[in-house]
Design a protein around this motif. Structure first.
Motif, PDB file in Angstrom:
ATOM      1  N   LEU A 150       0.971  -1.185   0.048  1.00  0.00           N
ATOM      2  CA  LEU A 150       0.172   0.026  -0.067  1.00  0.00           C
ATOM      3  C   LEU A 150       0.849   1.073   0.058  1.00  0.00           C
ATOM      4  O   LEU A 150       0.659   2.212  -0.758  1.00  0.00           O
ATOM      5  N   GLY A 151       2.006   1.233   0.808  1.00  0.00           N
ATOM      6  CA  GLY A 151       2.785   2.280   0.776  1.00  0.00           C
ATOM      7  C   GLY A 151       3.488   2.465  -0.486  1.00  0.00           C
ATOM      8  O   GLY A 151       3.697   3.741  -1.007  1.00  0.00           O
ATOM      9  N   GLU A 152       4.001   1.596  -1.308  1.00  0.00           N
ATOM     10  CA  GLU A 152       4.544   1.909  -2.502  1.00  0.00           C
ATOM     11  C   GLU A 152       3.575   2.304  -3.591  1.00  0.00           C
ATOM     12  O   GLU A 152       3.897   2.943  -4.462  1.00  0.00           O
ATOM     13  N   THR A 153       2.391   1.832  -3.434  1.00  0.00           N
ATOM     14  CA  THR A 153       1.133   2.071  -4.168  1.00  0.00           C
ATOM     15  C   THR A 153       0.616   3.855  -4.009  1.00  0.00           C
ATOM     16  O   THR A 153       0.783   4.660  -5.164  1.00  0.00           O
ATOM     17  N   LEU A 154       0.668   4.149  -2.877  1.00  0.00           N
ATOM     18  CA  LEU A 154       0.306   5.423  -2.546  1.00  0.00           C
ATOM     19  C   LEU A 154       1.255   6.396  -2.252  1.00  0.00           C
ATOM     20  O   LEU A 154       0.989   7.552  -2.372  1.00  0.00           O
ATOM     21  N   GLY A 155       2.438   6.219  -2.314  1.00  0.00           N
ATOM     22  CA  GLY A 155       3.740   7.011  -2.020  1.00  0.00           C
ATOM     23  C   GLY A 155       3.697   7.696  -0.769  1.00  0.00           C
ATOM     24  O   GLY A 155       3.350   6.965   0.103  1.00  0.00           O
ATOM     25  N   SER A 156       3.829   8.836  -0.634  1.00  0.00           N
ATOM     26  CA  SER A 156       3.675   9.509   0.737  1.00  0.00           C
ATOM     27  C   SER A 156       2.338   9.746   1.142  1.00  0.00           C
ATOM     28  O   SER A 156       1.979  10.324   2.127  1.00  0.00           O
ATOM     29  N   ARG A 157       1.232   9.720   0.461  1.00  0.00           N
ATOM     30  CA  ARG A 157      -0.033   9.994   0.780  1.00  0.00           C
ATOM     31  C   ARG A 157      -0.534   8.881   2.008  1.00  0.00           C
ATOM     32  O   ARG A 157      -0.371   7.765   1.617  1.00  0.00           O
ATOM     33  N   PRO A 158      -1.287   9.454   2.664  1.00  0.00           N
ATOM     34  CA  PRO A 158      -1.634   8.532   3.546  1.00  0.00           C
ATOM     35  C   PRO A 158      -2.903   7.825   3.376  1.00  0.00           C
ATOM     36  O   PRO A 158      -3.612   8.198   2.539  1.00  0.00           O
TER      37      PRO A 158
END
Length: 173
Positions: free
Chosen positions: A138-146
């Protein structure tokens, strides 16, 4: 080895549940609608995730499914093994022993060599899947967006909306 399409569907189900407002279960109808597949197959996948203790089943009128673990505690290996069973790529039908039956000592050694080679490959594959958690994906998908929790259920039912508002105001239902 080729994984079934159920793996991709299971990952989508986990992603839906991981981004769902944790106070509201995602209904099976909504999951089925989003996957656009067979209802029977969708239920089979969800059942396997429940049995593997990655997903909780919530009964009742406002029931559905929630994550049973934190996203940091679920990895790709968990998902693959919940749906496909333990990864074992070498079929080992005993063919080497049959083809080289006149050279049994060598055939036995060849069988051991092949089993070991694939066992090592399977171990490396399992480890590569084990280190990738849902949280990381999810982190890789969303980048820095929470991750902003949403309600994936198609129609926000008034009773659930009231519960959500009351919880945010009072901290309880």
């Amino acid at each position: 080895m080729k994984l079934t399409r159920g793996i991709e569907q299971a990952v989508c189900i986990i992603a839906l549940l991981a981004t769902q407002d944790f106070t509201i279960p995602v209904g099976s109808e909504e999951i089925h609608k989003r996957l656009k597949g067979s209802l029977t197959y969708t239920k089979k996948i969800i059942r396997k995730l429940v049995v593997a203790k990655m997903v909780n089943s919530v009964s009742g009128n406002n029931g559905g499914f929630t994550l049973a673990k934190k996203t940091e505690e679920i990895n790709l290996l968990d998902i693959v093994e919940a749906l496909e069973g333990r990864i074992r790529t070498y079929p080992d039908t005993g063919l080497i022993d049959k083809v080289f039956e006149d050279k049994q000592v060598l055939a036995n050694q060849g069988t051991v060599v092949m089993r070991n080679a694939f066992a090592e490959a399977d171990m490396l594959y399992r480890e590569a899947l084990r280190v990738k958690t849902v949280s990381q994906l999810l982190g890789e998908t969303l980048g820095s967006r929470p991750i902003v929790p949403v309600n994936w259920n198609q129609d926000e039912r008034p009773d659930l909306l009231i519960r959500k508002v009351m919880k945010s105001i009072h901290g309880n239902d």
